[in-house]
Design a protein around this motif. Structure first.
Motif, PDB file in Angstrom:
ATOM      1  N   TYR A 172       0.834  -1.206   0.000  1.00  0.00           N
ATOM      2  CA  TYR A 172       0.000   0.000   0.000  1.00  0.00           C
ATOM      3  C   TYR A 172       0.868   1.256   0.000  1.00  0.00           C
ATOM      4  CZ  TYR A 172      -3.277   3.529   1.778  1.00  0.00           C
ATOM      5  OH  TYR A 172      -4.029   4.659   1.959  1.00  0.00           O
ATOM      6  N   ALA A 173       1.915   1.255   0.828  1.00  0.00           N
ATOM      7  CA  ALA A 173       2.825   2.402   0.885  1.00  0.00           C
ATOM      8  C   ALA A 173       3.532   2.591  -0.459  1.00  0.00           C
ATOM      9  CB  ALA A 173       3.848   2.213   2.004  1.00  0.00           C
ATOM     10  N   MET A 174       3.960   1.481  -1.079  1.00  0.00           N
ATOM     11  CA  MET A 174       4.645   1.582  -2.369  1.00  0.00           C
ATOM     12  C   MET A 174       3.742   2.164  -3.451  1.00  0.00           C
ATOM     13  SD  MET A 174       7.140  -1.768  -2.702  1.00  0.00           S
ATOM     14  CE  MET A 174       5.923  -2.990  -2.186  1.00  0.00           C
ATOM     15  N   LEU A 175       2.470   1.810  -3.432  1.00  0.00           N
ATOM     16  CA  LEU A 175       1.539   2.335  -4.434  1.00  0.00           C
ATOM     17  C   LEU A 175       1.268   3.816  -4.221  1.00  0.00           C
ATOM     18  CD1 LEU A 175      -0.987  -0.636  -4.746  1.00  0.00           C
ATOM     19  CD2 LEU A 175       0.847   0.020  -6.316  1.00  0.00           C
ATOM     20  N   LEU A 176       1.236   4.254  -2.968  1.00  0.00           N
ATOM     21  CA  LEU A 176       1.092   5.676  -2.688  1.00  0.00           C
ATOM     22  C   LEU A 176       2.258   6.467  -3.290  1.00  0.00           C
ATOM     23  CD1 LEU A 176      -0.065   5.664   1.065  1.00  0.00           C
ATOM     24  CD2 LEU A 176      -1.445   6.280  -0.922  1.00  0.00           C
ATOM     25  N   VAL A 177       3.447   5.924  -3.122  1.00  0.00           N
ATOM     26  CA  VAL A 177       4.648   6.577  -3.663  1.00  0.00           C
ATOM     27  C   VAL A 177       4.642   6.534  -5.182  1.00  0.00           C
ATOM     28  CG1 VAL A 177       7.169   6.461  -3.790  1.00  0.00           C
ATOM     29  CG2 VAL A 177       6.020   6.121  -1.595  1.00  0.00           C
ATOM     30  N   LEU A 178       4.266   5.386  -5.750  1.00  0.00           N
ATOM     31  CA  LEU A 178       4.252   5.241  -7.206  1.00  0.00           C
ATOM     32  C   LEU A 178       3.320   6.237  -7.868  1.00  0.00           C
ATOM     33  CD1 LEU A 178       5.062   3.684  -9.764  1.00  0.00           C
ATOM     34  CD2 LEU A 178       3.155   2.117  -9.312  1.00  0.00           C
ATOM     35  N   SER A 179       2.156   6.479  -7.269  1.00  0.00           N
ATOM     36  CA  SER A 179       1.212   7.437  -7.854  1.00  0.00           C
ATOM     37  C   SER A 179       1.798   8.843  -7.872  1.00  0.00           C
ATOM     38  CB  SER A 179      -0.114   7.420  -7.078  1.00  0.00           C
ATOM     39  OG  SER A 179       0.071   7.872  -5.750  1.00  0.00           O
ATOM     40  N   THR A 180       2.548   9.195  -6.834  1.00  0.00           N
ATOM     41  CA  THR A 180       3.210  10.509  -6.789  1.00  0.00           C
ATOM     42  C   THR A 180       4.293  10.611  -7.853  1.00  0.00           C
ATOM     43  OG1 THR A 180       2.802  10.688  -4.406  1.00  0.00           O
ATOM     44  CG2 THR A 180       4.498  12.121  -5.344  1.00  0.00           C
ATOM     45  N   VAL A 181       5.092   9.555  -8.002  1.00  0.00           N
ATOM     46  CA  VAL A 181       6.169   9.547  -8.997  1.00  0.00           C
ATOM     47  C   VAL A 181       5.594   9.718 -10.401  1.00  0.00           C
ATOM     48  CG1 VAL A 181       7.952   8.126 -10.074  1.00  0.00           C
ATOM     49  CG2 VAL A 181       7.722   8.158  -7.584  1.00  0.00           C
ATOM     50  N   LEU A 182       4.583   8.937 -10.742  1.00  0.00           N
ATOM     51  CA  LEU A 182       3.975   9.023 -12.076  1.00  0.00           C
ATOM     52  C   LEU A 182       3.380  10.400 -12.333  1.00  0.00           C
ATOM     53  CD1 LEU A 182       2.160   5.567 -12.430  1.00  0.00           C
ATOM     54  CD2 LEU A 182       4.213   6.349 -13.632  1.00  0.00           C
ATOM     55  N   ASN A 183       2.683  10.921 -11.349  1.00  0.00           N
ATOM     56  CA  ASN A 183       2.027  12.214 -11.488  1.00  0.00           C
ATOM     57  C   ASN A 183       3.042  13.313 -11.782  1.00  0.00           C
ATOM     58  OD1 ASN A 183      -0.728  13.424 -11.167  1.00  0.00           O
ATOM     59  ND2 ASN A 183       0.365  14.714  -9.720  1.00  0.00           N
ATOM     60  N   ASN A 184       4.148  13.319 -11.026  1.00  0.00           N
ATOM     61  CA  ASN A 184       5.159  14.367 -11.181  1.00  0.00           C
ATOM     62  C   ASN A 184       5.950  14.236 -12.477  1.00  0.00           C
ATOM     63  OD1 ASN A 184       4.288  15.230  -8.713  1.00  0.00           O
ATOM     64  ND2 ASN A 184       6.162  14.793  -7.609  1.00  0.00           N
ATOM     65  N   ILE A 185       6.304  12.999 -12.841  1.00  0.00           N
ATOM     66  CA  ILE A 185       7.098  12.788 -14.060  1.00  0.00           C
ATOM     67  C   ILE A 185       6.319  13.198 -15.306  1.00  0.00           C
ATOM     68  CG2 ILE A 185       8.147  11.038 -15.536  1.00  0.00           C
ATOM     69  CD1 ILE A 185       9.834  11.747 -13.139  1.00  0.00           C
ATOM     70  N   VAL A 186       5.056  12.823 -15.384  1.00  0.00           N
ATOM     71  CA  VAL A 186       4.236  13.176 -16.554  1.00  0.00           C
ATOM     72  C   VAL A 186       4.085  14.691 -16.664  1.00  0.00           C
ATOM     73  CG1 VAL A 186       1.939  12.998 -17.589  1.00  0.00           C
ATOM     74  CG2 VAL A 186       2.990  10.985 -16.553  1.00  0.00           C
ATOM     75  N   SER A 187       3.867  15.358 -15.540  1.00  0.00           N
ATOM     76  CA  SER A 187       3.749  16.820 -15.558  1.00  0.00           C
ATOM     77  C   SER A 187       5.050  17.473 -15.996  1.00  0.00           C
ATOM     78  CB  SER A 187       3.358  17.332 -14.166  1.00  0.00           C
ATOM     79  OG  SER A 187       2.020  17.026 -13.872  1.00  0.00           O
ATOM     80  N   PHE A 188       6.156  16.934 -15.540  1.00  0.00           N
ATOM     81  CA  PHE A 188       7.461  17.497 -15.909  1.00  0.00           C
ATOM     82  C   PHE A 188       7.695  17.376 -17.413  1.00  0.00           C
ATOM     83  CE2 PHE A 188      12.061  16.979 -16.612  1.00  0.00           C
ATOM     84  CZ  PHE A 188      12.509  18.189 -16.097  1.00  0.00           C
ATOM     85  N   ILE A 189       7.402  16.210 -17.981  1.00  0.00           N
ATOM     86  CA  ILE A 189       7.579  16.017 -19.428  1.00  0.00           C
ATOM     87  C   ILE A 189       6.701  16.984 -20.208  1.00  0.00           C
ATOM     88  CG2 ILE A 189       7.224  14.388 -21.328  1.00  0.00           C
ATOM     89  CD1 ILE A 189       7.929  12.138 -19.356  1.00  0.00           C
TER      90      ILE A 189
END
Length: 485
Positions: A172-189
């Motif tokens: 559960y903790a890993m998925l919380l982190v993964l959603s943040t990573v994906l969200n930020n990377i896509v916005s940055f691109i």
């Protein structure tokens, strides 16, 4: 070219409506599968992590949003400011990660939450690419909405696939982190396709002082709800943390939807003030406050009368003891919403952050003293923590309003009938809910019956009284507000 404020609000409401529905679907599943003890561990780690995140973000989001909003018509200046703030964010994120790793190892290295702390550490890397403030400043709410919906759907699918019992809190903790990573990377691109790095006039030092000021005032939760969670985890139990966080999440789901009404106006208010148009600023500020209060007060009253039912539906029988805390969060949501307007829409856009810091620190210090008093009396519980935080926030908004009236002197009246009447109307929910409970039983039938009845009666009152909010809504439907603002 300025984008339609109505369309921005529409996209923001769509996004926050999605964020409202998603936790309602996923939250009950996660809460029931993990249970109060397991989910309390993750929530306690989130509280520790949040303190370090404050220094990682270093106020770049709020400061960058305001400053880019003021200069967004000048592409070169935007690129230079973006480069400077991104560099600052890179440095602060890496420094915060090092400090976080040290505290986690030496403070909690032998405890069961240590692996969770390490998982959350990856969020600091993700924070380097957190550039959503640029999208908000440029009013790219269409992109923000579409991107967030897709990322969150991926998150939901993985939750149901990977979290199946109380031992899956690491997943559960890993998925919380993964959603943040994906969200930020896509916005940055996305942003890098529009804004290039420009190191020709990069500045660091001139931004540090205003950023530090923003860090202090924008993170008042350090002395309020975040303090509550940390103290409950440190001096009580993980279960107590979950009994605080679950009601906070329920309030947050509703509050996020409410705040979408005024969040999209922050870039526009900053832009208007940058153009020295005080009259338009006053009109927009007062109108948006009325619309916001017409939603905030009934939503808070609804949470109050449905607190026990909402906790039972969202968390299950294991969290029923959190209903008192949720009823108190209904009061807290009101003062928090008023604070958002006074602090962000007035004091901050008027560049009076220095004063705001003092007011937040004063009321926050009162909250700390109240919490210490609760510890000495052995009365620190989720409910008492929410209550004292609400009182401290009430003191804060009274201080903010006093300062605005005395020193900023804008044409804005908070405690006038035009705004407070929505609170008076919403208080009718209490007797209405009481009567319904005499004839209806069961959490879901109660929730639906009370919710629909109160909403219909409230809507009828607004229509019969020919409320300005109804008139604004009708004008938008007719297309009068569809023009570019």
């Amino acid at each position: 070219m300025k984008k339609s404020l109505f369309k921005n609000m529409l996209y923001k409401v769509i996004l926050n409506s999605f964020n409202l529905i998603l936790p309602i679907l996923v939250g009950p599943y996660v809460n029931r599968v993990l249970g109060a003890e397991s989910i309390g561990k993750v929530q306690f780690v989130e509280s520790i992590y949040a303190y370090f995140l404050i220094f990682a973000t270093f106020g770049v989001y709020q400061y960058g949003l305001r400053e880019v909003s003021r200069i967004k018509d000048d592409k070169q200046k935007v690129s230079q400011l973006f480069t400077s703030l991104f560099t600052i964010g890179l440095i602060t994120s890496l420094a915060a990660l090092l400090c976080y790793a040290g505290v986690s190892y030496f403070g909690y290295g032998k405890e069961s939450i240590f692996p969770i702390l390490m998982i959350f550490g990856f969020n600091f890397i993700a924070n380097i690419f957190m550039v959503e403030w640029v999208n908000e400043a440029l009013e790219n709410y269409d992109f923000i909405t579409i991107k967030t919906v897709i990322v969150r759907i991926i998150y939901v699918i993985l939750i149901f696939a990977m979290v199946n019992n109380s031992d899956n809190y690491y997943e559960y903790a890993m998925l919380l982190v993964l959603s943040t990573v994906l969200n930020n990377i896509v916005s940055f691109i996305y942003i890098k396709r529009k804004i290039k790095f420009d190191f020709s006039n990069m500045t660091i030092l001139p931004h540090l002082k205003p950023l530090f000021v923003v860090v202090v005032f924008a993170n008042g939760n350090v002395l309020f709800t975040l303090l509550d969670r940390l103290m409950l985890g440190q001096f009580n139990t993980p279960r107590a943390v979950s009994f605080y966080v679950i009601p906070q999440q329920i309030m947050g789901i509703i509050n996020t939807l409410m705040l979408s009404i005024i969040q999209v106006t922050l870039p526009r208010l900053s832009y208007i003030l940058g153009s020295n148009d005080e009259k338009s600023y006053h009109i927009l500020l007062n109108n948006i406050s009325k619309v916001y209060f017409s939603l905030l007060f009934p939503a808070s009253a609804g949470i109050f009368v449905l607190s026990d039912v909402a906790v039972l539906i969202y968390g299950g029988q294991d969290f029923l003891g959190a209903s008192t805390a949720l009823s108190l969060f209904a009061f807290y949501m009101i003062v928090l919403g008023i604070d958002f307007i006074l602090a962000n829409q007035v004091i901050y856009v008027k560049k009076r952050e220095n004063v705001l810091i003092k007011l937040v620190f004063l009321s926050g210090s009162i909250n700390v003293l109240l919490k210490v008093g609760l510890l000495f009396m052995d009365k620190l519980t989720p409910a008492t923590a929410v209550f004292t935080t609400g009182i401290s926030t009430l003191i804060l908004i009274l201080l903010e309003y006093w300062y605005i009236k005395r020193y900023i002197k804008i044409e804005y009246k908070l405690f006038e009938w035009a705004k407070m009447k929505y609170l008076a109307y919403s208080l009718l929910f209490i007797p209405i809910a009481y009567v319904i409970r005499q004839f209806v039983s069961g959490p879901i039938p109660l929730f639906i019956t009370i919710g629909i009845t109160c909403s219909v009666i409230y809507g009828i009152i607004l229509i019969v009284t020919k409320d300005i909010v109804v008139q604004i809504a009708l004008e938008k439907v007719k297309g009068r507000f569809g023009r570019k603002q």
